[in-house]
Design a protein around this motif. Structure first.
Motif, PDB file in Angstrom:
ATOM      1  N   ILE A  59       0.852  -1.198   0.000  1.00  0.00           N
ATOM      2  CA  ILE A  59       0.000   0.000   0.000  1.00  0.00           C
ATOM      3  C   ILE A  59       0.890   1.251   0.000  1.00  0.00           C
ATOM      4  CG2 ILE A  59      -1.848   1.253   1.201  1.00  0.00           C
ATOM      5  CD1 ILE A  59      -2.543  -1.544   2.484  1.00  0.00           C
ATOM      6  N   GLY A  60       0.779   1.998  -1.082  1.00  0.00           N
ATOM      7  CA  GLY A  60       1.510   3.258  -1.204  1.00  0.00           C
ATOM      8  C   GLY A  60       0.504   4.388  -1.265  1.00  0.00           C
TER       9      GLY A  60
ATOM     10  N   TYR B 132       4.993   7.688  -3.090  1.00  0.00           N
ATOM     11  CA  TYR B 132       4.960   6.399  -2.371  1.00  0.00           C
ATOM     12  C   TYR B 132       4.386   5.396  -3.378  1.00  0.00           C
ATOM     13  CZ  TYR B 132       5.557   9.762   1.307  1.00  0.00           C
ATOM     14  OH  TYR B 132       6.031  10.800   2.046  1.00  0.00           O
ATOM     15  N   ASP B 133       5.223   5.043  -4.311  1.00  0.00           N
ATOM     16  CA  ASP B 133       4.786   4.255  -5.472  1.00  0.00           C
ATOM     17  C   ASP B 133       4.741   2.762  -5.108  1.00  0.00           C
ATOM     18  OD1 ASP B 133       4.785   2.736  -7.847  1.00  0.00           O
ATOM     19  OD2 ASP B 133       5.706   4.365  -8.988  1.00  0.00           O
ATOM     20  N   ALA B 134       3.546   2.220  -5.076  1.00  0.00           N
ATOM     21  CA  ALA B 134       3.391   0.811  -4.657  1.00  0.00           C
ATOM     22  C   ALA B 134       4.010  -0.155  -5.668  1.00  0.00           C
ATOM     23  CB  ALA B 134       1.907   0.494  -4.468  1.00  0.00           C
TER      24      ALA B 134
ATOM     25  N   THR C 117       6.740   0.401  -7.819  1.00  0.00           N
ATOM     26  CA  THR C 117       8.215   0.345  -7.774  1.00  0.00           C
ATOM     27  C   THR C 117       8.655  -0.347  -6.480  1.00  0.00           C
ATOM     28  OG1 THR C 117       8.179   2.622  -7.026  1.00  0.00           O
ATOM     29  CG2 THR C 117       8.760   2.253  -9.345  1.00  0.00           C
ATOM     30  N   ALA C 118       7.903  -0.148  -5.413  1.00  0.00           N
ATOM     31  CA  ALA C 118       8.227  -0.860  -4.161  1.00  0.00           C
ATOM     32  C   ALA C 118       8.036  -2.363  -4.357  1.00  0.00           C
ATOM     33  CB  ALA C 118       7.325  -0.350  -3.028  1.00  0.00           C
ATOM     34  N   ALA C 119       6.915  -2.740  -4.992  1.00  0.00           N
ATOM     35  CA  ALA C 119       6.655  -4.174  -5.229  1.00  0.00           C
ATOM     36  C   ALA C 119       7.757  -4.777  -6.098  1.00  0.00           C
ATOM     37  CB  ALA C 119       5.286  -4.359  -5.883  1.00  0.00           C
ATOM     38  N   SER C 120       8.232  -4.003  -7.058  1.00  0.00           N
ATOM     39  CA  SER C 120       9.308  -4.497  -7.944  1.00  0.00           C
ATOM     40  C   SER C 120      10.540  -4.848  -7.113  1.00  0.00           C
ATOM     41  CB  SER C 120       9.697  -3.444  -8.972  1.00  0.00           C
ATOM     42  OG  SER C 120       8.556  -2.955  -9.597  1.00  0.00           O
ATOM     43  N   GLU C 121      10.838  -4.015  -6.151  1.00  0.00           N
ATOM     44  CA  GLU C 121      11.988  -4.314  -5.274  1.00  0.00           C
ATOM     45  C   GLU C 121      11.729  -5.588  -4.462  1.00  0.00           C
ATOM     46  OE1 GLU C 121      14.513  -1.757  -3.159  1.00  0.00           O
ATOM     47  OE2 GLU C 121      13.592   0.067  -3.939  1.00  0.00           O
TER      48      GLU C 121
ATOM     49  N   PRO D  91       0.885   4.304  -9.011  1.00  0.00           N
ATOM     50  CA  PRO D  91       0.195   3.153  -8.411  1.00  0.00           C
ATOM     51  C   PRO D  91       0.058   3.286  -6.893  1.00  0.00           C
ATOM     52  CG  PRO D  91       1.780   2.406 -10.033  1.00  0.00           C
ATOM     53  CD  PRO D  91       2.025   3.875  -9.849  1.00  0.00           C
ATOM     54  N   GLY D  92      -1.183   3.173  -6.423  1.00  0.00           N
ATOM     55  CA  GLY D  92      -1.441   3.317  -4.987  1.00  0.00           C
ATOM     56  C   GLY D  92      -1.383   1.990  -4.260  1.00  0.00           C
ATOM     57  N   GLN D  93      -1.672   0.919  -4.974  1.00  0.00           N
ATOM     58  CA  GLN D  93      -1.698  -0.397  -4.314  1.00  0.00           C
ATOM     59  C   GLN D  93      -1.341  -1.492  -5.317  1.00  0.00           C
ATOM     60  OE1 GLN D  93      -4.783  -1.170  -1.444  1.00  0.00           O
ATOM     61  NE2 GLN D  93      -5.104  -3.220  -2.262  1.00  0.00           N
ATOM     62  N   VAL D  94      -0.575  -2.457  -4.850  1.00  0.00           N
ATOM     63  CA  VAL D  94      -0.247  -3.609  -5.692  1.00  0.00           C
ATOM     64  C   VAL D  94      -0.484  -4.872  -4.881  1.00  0.00           C
ATOM     65  CG1 VAL D  94       1.643  -4.876  -6.818  1.00  0.00           C
ATOM     66  CG2 VAL D  94       1.451  -2.418  -7.132  1.00  0.00           C
TER      67      VAL D  94
END
Ligand code: GLV
Ligand code: MN
Ligand code: MN
Length: 422
Positions: free
Chosen positions: A230-231, A245-247, A249-253, A288-291
């Motif tokens: 959740i971003g 707070y890009d969900a 790019t965070a998920a990609s990591e 993206p707000g949520q992934v």
């Protein structure tokens, strides 16, 4: 003289049946098959199989409360049944052999036994399990899980699909099942003494050894987590890079953290995948707000899995803190590796040897209904070589010569077990 000839399955009929079942859910020329649990194609495949069993084998089809399909040839003695079968659903744009081949080999074995007037001591059953593959309800090996008491009415009564719009119980009802009666679908080792599942290998080991058939020693453990990142959704033009707070790019990591932990095991018996990912709101000009994604880890030995989970927990926490996103995790499957039954493995080897085939012993890196059934009764699997090791894709292919060999080995194994088991 004639009755000294060994009994053999009908290869042409087997091939015709494989082609006929492949029509349901077919996505068009040079495309694959999409036949998930509860789909129109699933319904049509069930109707086709039920007709085959009831008209051609003249057996009464039983749909149990989780909509597994069963037929039985009664035995001479009051003994637990020998069961052969697999599943008839497919993944999205999958092939025509995964599952279907095992169901049709089971059918062929029953029909061959029938037409040769062989009277077995044990009842012989064919089964096609419901929803073996992942589906919109996020439950795989559904039919065998319920049949082995791993999922109950309570677990499934309020369950909805992953969009939250379809009730599981309504879909099950359309297939002839009843969520309120799931305890009636439970199998015991009093009723079933042995389960044999034939399946394509879905790998390249048999092909590289130049063998048609293999006997499975162990089915890999499968662990799945649903992860929600959740971003914050915001304007893709006006939000500066350091205010995001890009969900995604965070998920990609997170995906790369998981891949690194899996690769670090340096084992061919450990693999991991993220094959499902949903981005919200999934729009070109919105950050993206949520992934949501599903991480799957498969390992033959559990200590690897524990090590990976420890590593990813550390990595996920670091990414979440640095990128100021929330990471929610939920374990949706944690299935231990399952050894197959030695007596049944030997029976399958015996069956293959009876038709002059050498077999390899190998581990299954794919999940199967036999893994669940092995918790309740003796279970084993016979693998058929996959050309180029392809599966879960339209190029999935096994040669009819090899499939017919599996049918004959399975038939011989059933006849052998019928003599041996009490
Ligand atoms: C079953 O097809 C699996 O996912 O291994
Ligand atoms: Mn599959
Ligand atoms: Mn399968």
């Amino acid at each position: 003289m004639d009755n000294l000839k060994p009994v053999r399955v009908n290869r042409n009929r087997l091939e015709t049946n494989l082609q006929a079942l492949a029509v349901y859910g077919h996505n068009g020329p040079s495309k694959g098959i999409t036949r998930p649990f509860g789909s129109q194609a699933d319904k049509e495949a069930r109707a086709w199989l039920s007709t085959l069993w009831s008209r051609h084998l003249e057996l009464q089809v039983h749909t149990d409360p989780i909509a597994n399909l069963w037929v039985t040839i009664e035995g001479k003695e009051n003994l637990p049944a020998i069961v052969v079968g697999s599943h008839h659903d497919t993944v999205t744009n999958g092939g025509m052999y995964d599952g279907a081949m095992g169901v049709l080999l089971a059918t062929e074995v029953l029909q061959t036994i029938q037409e040769h007037g062989i009277q077995l001591r044990h009842p012989l059953k064919a089964v096609s399990f419901s929803g073996e593959e992942p589906n919109s309800f996020n439950v795989s090996t559904l039919g065998s899980k319920v049949a082995t008491g791993k999922l109950s009415t309570e677990d499934l009564f309020e369950k909805r699909d992953n969009k939250g719009t379809v009730l599981f119980r309504e879909t099950l009802h359309e297939l002839g099942g009843d969520v309120g009666l799931l305890t009636n679908a439970i199998i015991t080792n009093q009723e079933i003494g042995a389960f044999l599942e034939c399946h394509i290998e879905q790998g390249k080991k048999l092909e590289s050894k130049g063998l048609s058939l293999g006997v499975v020693t162990k089915i890999i453990g499968i662990y799945r987590e649903k992860i929600i990142v959740i971003g914050e959704a915001n304007h893709a033009g006006t939000t500066l890079m350091h205010h995001r707070y890009d969900a995604l790019t965070a998920a990609s990591e997170l995906l790369l953290v998981a891949e690194k932990a899996i690769v670090a095991c340096k084992s061919d018996e450990v693999v991991g995948t993220v094959g499902y990912l949903q981005v919200e709101p999934n729009s070109t000009n919105i950050i993206p707000g949520q992934v949501e994604f599903i991480l799957e880890i498969r390992a033959v030995d559990s200590p690897y899995k524990e090590r990976i989970i420890k590593e990813i927990t550390k990595g996920f926490n670091e990414v979440a803190a640095r990128r100021k996103v929330e990471v929610q995790r939920e374990v949706i499957l944690d299935q231990a590796p399952k050894p197959m039954n030695a007596e049944l493995m030997q029976a399958l080897e015996h069956g293959a040897n009876q038709i002059g085939e050498q077999v390899a012993r190998l581990i299954s890196m794919a999940g199967h209904d036999a893994a669940n059934v092995s918790d309740v009764t003796r279970s084993a699997m016979l693998f058929v070589s996959s050309v180029n090791g392809k599966s879960h894709c339209p190029d999935e292919f096994s040669r009819i010569e090899d499939i017919a060999k599996a049918g004959n080995a399975l038939l011989e194994a059933v006849l052998y077990l019928d003599r041996k088991l009490d």
